[in-house]
Design an enzyme around this catalytic site. Structure first.
Site, PDB file in Angstrom:
ATOM      1  N   GLU A 185      39.856  65.920  62.586  1.00  0.00           N
ATOM      2  CA  GLU A 185      39.195  67.177  62.935  1.00  0.00           C
ATOM      3  C   GLU A 185      40.189  68.264  63.357  1.00  0.00           C
ATOM      4  O   GLU A 185      40.214  68.687  64.523  1.00  0.00           O
ATOM      5  CB  GLU A 185      38.138  66.936  64.026  1.00  0.00           C
ATOM      6  CG  GLU A 185      37.062  65.968  63.570  1.00  0.00           C
ATOM      7  CD  GLU A 185      35.878  65.858  64.527  1.00  0.00           C
ATOM      8  OE1 GLU A 185      35.977  66.354  65.651  1.00  0.00           O
ATOM      9  OE2 GLU A 185      34.853  65.282  64.123  1.00  0.00           O
ATOM     10  N   GLU A 369      32.749  60.761  59.725  1.00  0.00           N
ATOM     11  CA  GLU A 369      32.019  60.640  60.996  1.00  0.00           C
ATOM     12  C   GLU A 369      30.625  61.209  60.809  1.00  0.00           C
ATOM     13  O   GLU A 369      30.445  62.232  60.148  1.00  0.00           O
ATOM     14  CB  GLU A 369      32.696  61.425  62.132  1.00  0.00           C
ATOM     15  CG  GLU A 369      33.892  60.761  62.723  1.00  0.00           C
ATOM     16  CD  GLU A 369      34.453  61.521  63.936  1.00  0.00           C
ATOM     17  OE1 GLU A 369      33.672  62.203  64.636  1.00  0.00           O
ATOM     18  OE2 GLU A 369      35.664  61.432  64.138  1.00  0.00           O
TER      19      GLU A 369
HETATM   20  O1  IFM Z   1      33.457  61.901  69.932  1.00  0.00           O
HETATM   21  C1  IFM Z   1      33.784  62.859  68.981  1.00  0.00           C
HETATM   22  C2  IFM Z   1      34.974  62.415  68.178  1.00  0.00           C
HETATM   23  O2  IFM Z   1      36.074  62.183  68.972  1.00  0.00           O
HETATM   24  C3  IFM Z   1      35.348  63.459  67.155  1.00  0.00           C
HETATM   25  N1  IFM Z   1      34.212  63.877  66.397  1.00  0.00           N
HETATM   26  C4  IFM Z   1      33.010  64.221  67.090  1.00  0.00           C
HETATM   27  C5  IFM Z   1      32.628  63.108  68.040  1.00  0.00           C
HETATM   28  C6  IFM Z   1      31.339  63.482  68.788  1.00  0.00           C
HETATM   29  O3  IFM Z   1      31.501  64.660  69.494  1.00  0.00           O
END
Ligand code: IFM
Length: 455
Positions: A185, A369
């Site tokens: 990210e 994710e």
């Molecule tokens: O927990 C986070 C993760 O570390 C990165 N992506 C989003 C998730 C939820 O906020």
């Protein structure tokens, strides 16, 4: 946004099932189902000689993190990793997406901590012994505090140091990885943390935001070079994306959504896949870009074996004209998760199709994710999470039907963990964690996932 009409998210038809409506057999042959965590969020950075991270320093500042909580113990995964990997094997997942902590491997960002590297060596072997594919992310936000004090992501020395960290990790575990992404990210690492100040190191302002947006992109590029030099297989990227929607049906709000899309979604993928930054974003960024940035684009742009999208929600943008970037976000009407994020699976379908059409072409896509926070307690079925994931799995299937080369889906997260500025208050896990006893209790979504994978 070209070619794709934005569907209006509508969850009215969604129900709250205790089973998934989809089965593994609905997905293409070889589709990879996995779950993810990250080092600082689960391991416990008080153990194994890990160094201080900028999250430890950030959490000490009053008002930055819920109850000033930090990752010293987290889920104690450093000691309980075997039990955690057994869970992943037993539920029938194909892969596990974990991250390597820079501060564990190099406590000051430079000096090797052999114990830290040994931990990831054991973890990778433990995955392979259980028949689980190791999917690694090299940086999931635990910058060694020593590097933060020397300028962190605002200075070029940090991407250069990250390339050396990549080298150390690649030499040790690169031969056994299924795939690898340098930075999780990048938008969060850069913009959220240096423009909005919501994550460590908590800086704000356009100049800080812009410099970090370039340096983090450069870190990706330099790291990919090192991974390629070592012949590490499956080199990709994991970028977070949000579904940008105009708040009102006006040209001004459409322009606001377009600019938000540029900063949030297009900046990194365009640099990685085309070697250019989006012109509409550069309009505002140009005065603050670090010297010589144009030359770096050649190194940021390198062929990738796969591209990952982390997706959680949509965002509604309204034009506001007093300062660049000319937008503000406004709340929307859809049902929300415990984070207050609207539930909009259609956005995942749209982003997968747009990413393939405009940037990545035939390169395999992964959802790296996807998941929701819910105030779960053991003994109560987390039907909301089953409904959330079901809606998003179906969005992935629709994207496949419409031609997106989606090759895998990763659920965030294996277990409840440290949710950054929200501390331990937000539960994203399919496995409940009692943070006092460290007891793991699989939730209904975990059991339902196992049944889905067997169908
Ligand atoms: O927990 C986070 C993760 O570390 C990165 N992506 C989003 C998730 C939820 O906020």
């Amino acid at each position: 946004m070209k070619d794709y009409q934005q569907p209006s998210p509508d969850l009215a038809s969604e129900t709250a099932p205790t089973e998934f409506s989809v089965a593994r057999s609905d997905f293409p042959e070889g589709f990879v189902f996995s779950t993810a965590t990250s080092a600082y969020q689960i391991e416990g950075h008080a153990f194994g000689g890990a160094g201080e991270t900028h999250w430890d320093a950030f959490a000490r500042q009053p008002g930055k993190v819920h109850l000033q909580q930090h990752g010293a113990v987290a889920c104690d995964h450093y000691h309980r990793w075997e039990e955690d990997l057994d869970l992943i094997r037993d539920v029938g997942l194909d892969a596990y997406r974990f991250s390597t902590s820079w501060a564990r491997v190099m406590p000051d960002g430079v000096t090797l901590n052999p114990e830290g590297l040994d931990f990831y060596d054991r973890l990778v072997d433990g995955l392979l012994q259980r028949g689980i594919k190791p999917m690694a992310t090299l940086y999931h936000w635990e910058l060694p505090q020593a590097l933060s004090e020397k300028g962190g992501w605002l200075v070029r020395k940090t991407p250069e140091a990250f390339a050396r960290f990549t080298d150390v990790v690649a030499r040790r575990i690169g031969d056994r990885l299924h795939n690898v992404a340098p930075v999780n990210e990048p938008w969060c690492v850069a913009w959220l943390s240096h423009y909005h100040g919501a994550h460590a190191p908590g800086l704000t302002g356009l100049e800080n935001g812009v410099r970090s947006m370039h340096n983090v992109a450069l870190a990706h590029g330099l790291s990919v070079e090192v991974l390629r030099a070592h012949g590490v297989p499956g080199v990709g990227a994991a970028c977070n994306m949000e579904f940008p929607l105009p708040a009102r049906d006006t040209d001004e709000d459409r322009a606001a959504a377009r600019l938000y899309d540029g900063i949030y979604n297009r900046w990194f993928v365009q640099a990685m896949t085309r070697g250019t930054y989006p012109e509409d974003v550069l309009e505002g960024f140009a005065p603050h870009m670090p010297e010589g940035w144009e030359k770096d684009l050649e190194r940021i742009h390198a062929p990738l074996d796969w591209f990952g999208v982390n997706y959680y929600t949509c965002q509604r943008l309204q034009a506001q004209s007093d300062r660049w970037p000319y937008y503000s976000t406004v709340p929307g009407p859809l049902p929300k998760t415990d984070m207050g994020w609207e539930i909009a699976p259609e956005g995942l379908e749209w982003l997968l199709l747009r990413t393939a059409a405009d940037f990545t072409g035939d390169t395999p896509l992964y959802v790296t994710e996807s998941g929701m926070a819910n105030p779960d307690v053991p003994g109560r079925a987390d039907v909301e999470r089953i409904a959330y994931l079901d809606g998003h799995f179906r969005a992935g299937l629709r994207a496949i039907e419409r031609g997106a080369p989606l090759a895998g889906y990763t659920v965030w997260s294996l277990m409840d963990n440290y949710e950054w500025a929200f501390g331990y208050d937000k539960r994203f896990g399919m496995v409940h964690v009692d943070f006092d006893s460290q007891r793991r209790t699989p939730k209904a979504s975990w059991h339902a996932l196992g049944r889905m994978l067997r169908r």
